[in-house]
Design a protein around this motif. Structure first.
Motif, PDB file in Angstrom:
ATOM      1  N   LYS A  20      -8.518  -0.724   4.380  1.00 16.91           N
ATOM      2  CA  LYS A  20      -9.042  -1.337   2.718  1.00 16.91           C
ATOM      3  C   LYS A  20      -8.622  -1.684   1.057  1.00 16.91           C
ATOM      4  O   LYS A  20      -8.925  -2.399   0.250  1.00 16.91           O
ATOM      5  CB  LYS A  20      -9.991  -0.630   2.296  1.00 16.91           C
ATOM      6  N   GLU A  45     -11.958   3.850  -4.777  1.00 17.37           N
ATOM      7  CA  GLU A  45     -10.793   2.191  -4.242  1.00 17.37           C
ATOM      8  C   GLU A  45     -12.087   2.024  -2.751  1.00 17.37           C
ATOM      9  O   GLU A  45     -12.612   0.880  -3.131  1.00 17.37           O
ATOM     10  CB  GLU A  45      -9.956   1.958  -4.039  1.00 17.37           C
ATOM     11  N   SER A  46     -11.704   2.499  -2.456  1.00 17.02           N
ATOM     12  CA  SER A  46     -11.446   2.156  -0.782  1.00 17.02           C
ATOM     13  C   SER A  46     -12.761   2.231  -0.741  1.00 17.02           C
ATOM     14  O   SER A  46     -14.122   0.975   0.324  1.00 17.02           O
ATOM     15  CB  SER A  46     -11.313   3.139   0.476  1.00 17.02           C
ATOM     16  N   LEU A  49     -14.142  -1.626  -3.250  1.00 18.69           N
ATOM     17  CA  LEU A  49     -13.486  -2.441  -3.200  1.00 18.69           C
ATOM     18  C   LEU A  49     -12.969  -2.847  -4.209  1.00 18.69           C
ATOM     19  O   LEU A  49     -13.399  -4.267  -4.259  1.00 18.69           O
ATOM     20  CB  LEU A  49     -13.875  -3.493  -1.791  1.00 18.69           C
ATOM     21  N   SER A  51     -10.905  -4.415  -6.779  1.00 20.48           N
ATOM     22  CA  SER A  51      -9.332  -5.001  -7.730  1.00 20.48           C
ATOM     23  C   SER A  51      -8.714  -4.305  -8.409  1.00 20.48           C
ATOM     24  O   SER A  51      -8.944  -2.751  -9.176  1.00 20.48           O
ATOM     25  CB  SER A  51     -10.109  -6.357  -8.309  1.00 20.48           C
TER      26      SER A  51
END
Length: 68
Positions: A20, A45-46, A49, A51
């Motif tokens: 991811k 983050e994963s 998702l 930026s």
């Protein structure tokens, strides 16, 4: 690359995150000295998702709040 190998020594973790996250995400994570914090941001983050720019903003906000 050496820093990456040191920080992400668990192969299963690398497999999970690399599905991811881009290399740019990892570049933003590597300067974080606290391993638990780095893993926290990688998980966040994963899951979301986000930026690279958003990750950078979140890390900066946390650093600013800790310094104050």
């Amino acid at each position: 690359m050496l820093r990456f190998a040191e920080q992400f020594s668990d192969k299963q973790m690398v497999v999970t995150f690399s599905q991811k996250l881009s290399w740019s995400h990892f570049i933003e994570l590597l300067p974080i000295k606290n391993h638990d914090a780095m893993i926290f941001y990688a998980n966040q983050e994963s899951n979301q998702l986000m930026s690279v720019r958003e990750l950078r903003k979140q890390i900066e906000r946390k650093l600013l709040s800790v310094q104050q």
